[in-house]
Design an enzyme around this catalytic site. Sequence first.
Site, PDB file in Angstrom:
ATOM      1  N   TYR A   1     -26.690 -20.922  43.225  1.00 34.79           N
ATOM      2  CA  TYR A   1     -27.370 -20.109  43.280  1.00 34.79           C
ATOM      3  C   TYR A   1     -27.852 -19.446  43.902  1.00 34.79           C
ATOM      4  O   TYR A   1     -28.855 -20.372  44.781  1.00 34.79           O
ATOM      5  CB  TYR A   1     -27.900 -19.532  41.885  1.00 34.79           C
ATOM      6  CG  TYR A   1     -27.042 -20.174  40.952  1.00 34.79           C
ATOM      7  CD1 TYR A   1     -25.928 -19.834  39.747  1.00 34.79           C
ATOM      8  CD2 TYR A   1     -27.864 -20.057  39.663  1.00 34.79           C
ATOM      9  CE1 TYR A   1     -25.574 -19.983  38.791  1.00 34.79           C
ATOM     10  CE2 TYR A   1     -27.788 -20.112  38.332  1.00 34.79           C
ATOM     11  CZ  TYR A   1     -26.180 -20.298  38.057  1.00 34.79           C
ATOM     12  OH  TYR A   1     -25.916 -20.232  36.860  1.00 34.79           O
TER      13      TYR A   1
ATOM     14  N   SER B   1     -20.469 -27.012  31.857  1.00 37.22           N
ATOM     15  CA  SER B   1     -20.789 -25.460  31.642  1.00 37.22           C
ATOM     16  C   SER B   1     -18.896 -25.153  31.943  1.00 37.22           C
ATOM     17  O   SER B   1     -18.138 -25.156  32.128  1.00 37.22           O
ATOM     18  CB  SER B   1     -20.997 -24.992  32.592  1.00 37.22           C
ATOM     19  OG  SER B   1     -21.540 -23.767  32.480  1.00 37.22           O
TER      20      SER B   1
END
Length: 338
Positions: A54, A154
């Site tokens: 991120y 994920s």
Amino acid sequence: MEFRYLGNSGLQISEITYGNWLTHGSQVENDVATACVHAALDAGITTFDTADVYANGAAEQVLGAALAGQRRESLEIFTKVYWPVGPDPKGKNDTGLSRKHIMEAIDGSLRRLGTDYVDLYQAHRYDAFTPLEETMQAFADVVRAGKALYIGVSEWSAEQIRAAHGLASQLGVSLISSQPQYSMLWRIIEPEVIPTCQALGLSQIVWSPMAQGVLSGKYLPGQPPPAGSRATDEKGGANFIKRFMTDDVLTRVQQLRPVAEELGLTTAQLAIAWVLQNDNVAAALVGASRPEQVAENVKAAGVQIPAELLARIDQVLGDVVTSDPELVARSTPPQRMI
């Protein structure tokens, strides 16, 4: 705030978990990001989710700085590994789930977060190019080194989760969570992933419970998106939200307002509360670009939606819901980025 156990572990997390994808280090200034984190703490949120990729590491740095001075034992900090992070050009081993990348990535994440360990270390995608045995052995060694307490995945398919769980059990480490996209509009994990996780003792930590903000009701059919909204963000937000930006979807979302009002909620709060009705969901990941958004989001905690209203939601949304389990496998990158 309400708390739930994560998988079959003894770890409790806040059912509203603060996530900083597309915000910290990119969309909002650091002082605003810090104010949002402090608002989350004030609202009783103790669980914070990020990833090394991120904002190319900046999100972890901002989160770590914002949490500095807090009692570490009272927090649950999650991060992820898979995508390349660092200066350009990226190196040939800077992506995927090889032992080399995992062992280097965890040290980088801990340094940026300013902590000795993370509570949950997650494989951000499945790596079809590295033997799963190598990946799981590396994760087990990270846990044994005390750098992570638990492991998760994920956007993995049911088959991938089942194989990883078997190896984790052999290695004596706890694979306890799956972090998929899940919302009223995006239900592709319901047919296969959720039943598999229920059987194996994993919980879901779901991202985008508001379908990138579409379920907030702020996007109106036949009208341009509001200035400054995610649908206008060319850094990445607009690309993720575009699948929901059709007049048919937006019209149905507006029809959810009476349901939300009957519960004393906004449509955004209804969307968050909806994912939390699923027993296999331990937490809804919610971000914020303003501190006041945090205070609004946490009002979804502890809400019980009656069965008749859940049925009405399904009736309103009808065929705009995406539930094809075949779409889960598309999250596995077909080729290496490097």
